[in-house]
Design an enzyme around this catalytic site. Structure first.
Site, mmCIF file in Angstrom:
data_model
loop_
_atom_site.group_PDB
_atom_site.id
_atom_site.type_symbol
_atom_site.label_atom_id
_atom_site.label_comp_id
_atom_site.label_asym_id
_atom_site.label_seq_id
_atom_site.Cartn_x
_atom_site.Cartn_y
_atom_site.Cartn_z
ATOM 1 C CG ASP A 295 -2.382 2.643 6.335
ATOM 2 O OD1 ASP A 295 -2.491 2.257 5.148
ATOM 3 O OD2 ASP A 295 -2.898 3.695 6.750
ATOM 4 C CG ASP B 234 -1.429 8.510 1.974
ATOM 5 O OD1 ASP B 234 -0.482 8.758 2.766
ATOM 6 O OD2 ASP B 234 -2.249 9.375 1.623
ATOM 7 C CE LYS C 52 -5.238 -1.711 -1.408
ATOM 8 N NZ LYS C 52 -3.986 -1.212 -0.812
ATOM 9 C CG ASP D 219 -1.621 1.222 1.493
ATOM 10 O OD1 ASP D 219 -2.341 1.632 0.574
ATOM 11 O OD2 ASP D 219 -1.500 1.814 2.585
HETATM 12 MG MG LIG Z 1 -3.004 3.190 3.307
#
Ligand SMILES: [Mg+2]
Length: 270
Positions: free
Chosen positions: A220, A26, A195, A24
Site C-alpha cells: 500500500d 499493514d 525495502k 506487505d
Molecule cells: Mg503497508
C-alpha cells in the site's frame, strides 16, 4: 489502445506468469489488528492456482515469530519460511559481506537473540560494523557506543530507512530517526537495507531461488513496497486499502504496474 474492458484481461495475463507474491502486511493484509476483507480468500486463491507467497515487513523490532502469531490470530497459519523482515535481509547481507566479522547491533532483545542464533558475531567493542535496527529498547548508552564505534571507523548499516512507524496511537520514531541521531553526532550516513533497497530483492531471490521476473511486490506504500519493484525489475502491485490514494500517483515518480482496490479484487483475476 486499451479500453477499460480490456484492463482485467491485461492484469490477468500479467499475473498469470508470476510465481511469487511478496506481501506487505499493514495496510495490505490487515489494518492494525483488523483483517482486511478478502485477504484470507486471496491466500486460498494463490494456493489453488499454485502460486507462492511470502510476507515481508521492514519492521525490525520484532522477529518473524511475532508475525506468525499475529497472522494465526487472524485465521492464517503460516510456516517460518513464508515470512521475512528487514532483520532477515540484514542477516543475509552480513553473512555475504561481513562473514565472521565483529558486529555491534542496536536492537531489541528478541532480535539480538535471532542474530546470535543465526551465527552473527556480536560485540560491543572493536566492531567492523554497527548495525541499527528498530530498537524500541534504545538507551543513551547504546547510542553513545554506536557513535563512538562509527567515529573510530566502523561501517554504519541500518536495517531499513523508515523514520516513523505507524501505530494505533499515531507515529513512533523508527530506525531512520535513530540513524539521524547518529549521523548528527558522527557526520556519517548509514547504508540502508530493507525495502526499497536491492538487498531486499537479493535476500528474497536467495531465499526462494527465483528471478525478479517471477516476483510481484504487493503493498500500500509507493515509496517502499512499490519502489522495491520499480527500481529493481520486479512487478509492483499497489493496493488502495492502506496509505496510498489514487491522487497520490500524480506526484509520484514511482509507478505501480498494477493497481487494485484490495487483495479481494486481486483474487478475482488470478
Ligand atoms: Mg503497508
Amino acid at each position: 489502445m486499451l479500453t477499460e474492458e480490456d484492463e482485467p484481461v491485461v492484469k490477468e495475463s500479467i499475473l498469470k506468469t508470476k510465481k511469487l507474491f511478496v506481501l506487505d502486511m499493514d495496510g495490505t493484509f490487515y489494518l492494525g489488528d483488523r483483517l482486511i476483507d478478502g485477504s484470507l480468500d486471496f491466500i486460498k486463491k494463490l494456493e489453488a492456482t499454485g502460486k507462492q507467497y511470502l510476507f515481508f515487513t521492514n519492521n525490525s523490532s520484532k522477529t518473524s515469530d511475532f508475525y506468525i502469531k499475529k497472522l494465526a490470530s487472524m485465521g492464517l497459519n503460516i510456516t517460518k519460511d513464508r515470512i521475512l523482515t528487514s532483520g532477515d535481509v540484514t542477516i543475509n547481507y552480513l553473512k555475504k559481506y561481513y562473514n565472521g566479522k565483529r558486529i555491534y547491533l542496536m536492537a531489541t532483545e528478541i532480535v539480538e537473540k535471532e542474530f546470535l542464533e543465526r551465527g552473527i558475531n556480536l560485540c560491543t567493542d572493536d566492531a567492523d560494523a554497527v548495525v541499527v535496527a528498530f530498537d524500541t529498547s534504545l538507551t543513551y548508552e547504546k547510542l553513545n557506543i554506536a557513535c563512538k564505534l562509527i567515529r573510530n571507523g566502523s561501517d554504519f548499516i541500518a536495517t531499513h530507512p523508515d523514520f516513523n512507524c505507524p501505530t494505533e496511537d499515531g507515529f513512533i520514531p523508527d530506525c531512520g530517526a535513530m540513524c539521524a541521531f547518529i549521523t548528527a553526532s558522527t557526520g556519517k550516513k548509514p547504508k540502508y537495507l530493507g525495502k526499497p533497497y536491492k538487498e531486499t530483492v537479493d535476500c528474497i531471490l536467495d531465499h526462494t531461488g527465483l528471478t525478479v521476473d517471477d516476483i510481484v511486490f504487493v503493498g500500500d506504500r509507493l515509496y517502499t513496497d512499490i519502489a522495491t519493484a520499480y527500481y529493481h525489475g520486479a512487478t509492483g502491485l499497489l493496493v488502495l486499502s492502506g496509505e496510498t490514494k489514487l491522487k497520490d500517483l500524480e506526484n509520484s515518480d514511482v509507478k505501480p504496474d498494477l493497481i487494485f482496490e484490495s487483495l479481494k479484487e486481486v483474487a478475482e483475476v488470478l
